[in-house]
Write an enzyme that holds these catalytic residues in place. Structure first.
Site, PDB file in Angstrom:
ATOM      1  N   HIS A 169      61.442 -47.459 -40.317  1.00 25.07           N
ATOM      2  CA  HIS A 169      61.271 -48.886 -40.610  1.00 25.07           C
ATOM      3  C   HIS A 169      62.617 -49.608 -40.496  1.00 25.07           C
ATOM      4  O   HIS A 169      62.708 -50.692 -39.943  1.00 25.07           O
ATOM      5  CB  HIS A 169      60.736 -49.082 -42.042  1.00 25.07           C
ATOM      6  N   LYS A 185      44.763 -48.355 -49.929  1.00 22.75           N
ATOM      7  CA  LYS A 185      45.473 -47.196 -49.366  1.00 22.75           C
ATOM      8  C   LYS A 185      45.984 -46.252 -50.448  1.00 22.75           C
ATOM      9  O   LYS A 185      46.624 -45.245 -50.153  1.00 22.75           O
ATOM     10  CB  LYS A 185      46.633 -47.660 -48.484  1.00 22.75           C
ATOM     11  N   ARG A 194      54.990 -46.114 -32.409  1.00 21.34           N
ATOM     12  CA  ARG A 194      55.598 -44.791 -32.396  1.00 21.34           C
ATOM     13  C   ARG A 194      55.063 -43.949 -31.245  1.00 21.34           C
ATOM     14  O   ARG A 194      55.789 -43.414 -30.453  1.00 21.34           O
ATOM     15  CB  ARG A 194      55.334 -44.059 -33.717  1.00 21.34           C
ATOM     16  N   SER A 245      55.671 -42.820 -43.337  1.00 20.85           N
ATOM     17  CA  SER A 245      55.761 -42.727 -44.799  1.00 20.85           C
ATOM     18  C   SER A 245      54.856 -41.611 -45.301  1.00 20.85           C
ATOM     19  O   SER A 245      55.207 -40.869 -46.216  1.00 20.85           O
ATOM     20  CB  SER A 245      55.322 -44.046 -45.433  1.00 20.85           C
TER      21      SER A 245
HETATM   22  P1  ADP Z   1      50.896 -49.983 -42.102  1.00 22.82           P
HETATM   23  O1  ADP Z   1      50.096 -49.418 -43.228  1.00 22.82           O
HETATM   24  O2  ADP Z   1      50.733 -51.461 -41.938  1.00 22.82           O
HETATM   25  O3  ADP Z   1      50.797 -49.262 -40.795  1.00 22.82           O
HETATM   26  P2  ADP Z   1      53.516 -48.814 -42.379  1.00 22.82           P
HETATM   27  O4  ADP Z   1      54.406 -48.976 -43.536  1.00 22.82           O
HETATM   28  O5  ADP Z   1      52.988 -47.450 -42.096  1.00 22.82           O
HETATM   29  O6  ADP Z   1      52.381 -49.868 -42.630  1.00 22.82           O
HETATM   30  O7  ADP Z   1      54.195 -49.339 -41.054  1.00 22.82           O
HETATM   31  C1  ADP Z   1      54.638 -50.651 -40.934  1.00 22.82           C
HETATM   32  C2  ADP Z   1      55.099 -50.911 -39.524  1.00 22.82           C
HETATM   33  O8  ADP Z   1      56.220 -50.091 -39.246  1.00 22.82           O
HETATM   34  C3  ADP Z   1      54.064 -50.582 -38.437  1.00 22.82           C
HETATM   35  O9  ADP Z   1      54.193 -51.508 -37.391  1.00 22.82           O
HETATM   36  C4  ADP Z   1      54.479 -49.217 -37.975  1.00 22.82           C
HETATM   37  O10 ADP Z   1      54.080 -48.985 -36.639  1.00 22.82           O
HETATM   38  C5  ADP Z   1      55.970 -49.321 -38.095  1.00 22.82           C
HETATM   39  N1  ADP Z   1      56.580 -48.000 -38.289  1.00 22.82           N
HETATM   40  C6  ADP Z   1      56.195 -47.020 -39.113  1.00 22.82           C
HETATM   41  N2  ADP Z   1      56.976 -45.925 -38.996  1.00 22.82           N
HETATM   42  C7  ADP Z   1      57.880 -46.236 -38.040  1.00 22.82           C
HETATM   43  C8  ADP Z   1      58.946 -45.524 -37.419  1.00 22.82           C
HETATM   44  N3  ADP Z   1      59.199 -44.247 -37.705  1.00 22.82           N
HETATM   45  N4  ADP Z   1      59.684 -46.175 -36.493  1.00 22.82           N
HETATM   46  C9  ADP Z   1      59.389 -47.461 -36.178  1.00 22.82           C
HETATM   47  N5  ADP Z   1      58.373 -48.160 -36.677  1.00 22.82           N
HETATM   48  C10 ADP Z   1      57.631 -47.572 -37.597  1.00 22.82           C
END
Ligand code: ADP
Length: 158
Positions: free
Chosen positions: A17, A41, A90, A128
């Site tokens: 992130h 979630k 990703r 996450s």
């Molecule tokens: P959501 O539940 O909305 O998917 P996340 O917290 O999992 O929320 O992800 C938020 C955003 O960050 C999404 O656009 C996701 O694709 C992106 N994201 C998650 N992990 C990574 C990563 N390792 N690198 C880049 N972007 C990421």
């Protein structure tokens, strides 16, 4: 002045992130990280905890602020006066869902554009969910999250 929101659950924030936020901050005048309440979630960290963990992680980035939101993404964009929604991609597996979301949001609010950034190659495998799983099973999560998040995960899973 282009403002973007970067929405997500961020349960908790990872280095993946943060890589996106650091790169996004160079493109947009202001980047607002929007932590979604997402009660469905079943998050490990409360909305308030996820907010604080993200705030601590971006304290040195002056054009980035962190807020919470509840409800429709396009309403959050309007609330924060943002014309762009930033999302990360990703793997191919992210594409289907993101493609649907982007089109749905475009239907709901044509003035708001969704923009995607590819993850850095050192972060494409990070999520996450996986980090929480490793923490619960007692693995070392320090390479994947900022130090204060690793501490919070250690505390929560012990
Ligand atoms: P959501 O539940 O909305 O998917 P996340 O917290 O999992 O929320 O992800 C938020 C955003 O960050 C999404 O656009 C996701 O694709 C992106 N994201 C998650 N992990 C990574 C990563 N390792 N690198 C880049 N972007 C990421």
């Amino acid at each position: 002045m282009t403002k973007a929101i970067y929405p997500g659950s961020f349960d908790p924030v990872t280095l993946g992130h943060l890589n996106l936020v650091q790169r996004g901050a160079k493109i947009f005048d202001e980047l607002i990280v929007c932590v979604a309440s997402n009660p469905g979630k079943n998050p490990m960290f409360s909305l308030e905890e996820r907010l604080e963990l993200f705030k601590d992680a971006v304290a040195d980035l002056s054009s980035v602020r962190v807020e919470t939101f509840d409800g429709l993404l396009v309403d959050a964009a309007k609330q924060f006066d943002a014309s762009v929604v930033l999302r990360g991609l990703r793997a191919v597996s992210d594409f289907d869902y993101e493609f649907q979301m982007a089109h749905m949001n475009h239907q709901l609010s044509p003035g708001i554009e969704t923009m995607f950034m590819m993850t850095g190659d050192e972060h494409f495998y990070l999520s996450s969910g996986l980090v929480k799983e490793v923490a619960i099973l007692g693995g070392d999560i320090h390479p994947f999250v900022p130090e204060h998040v690793a501490k919070a995960l250690d505390k929560r899973t012990k």
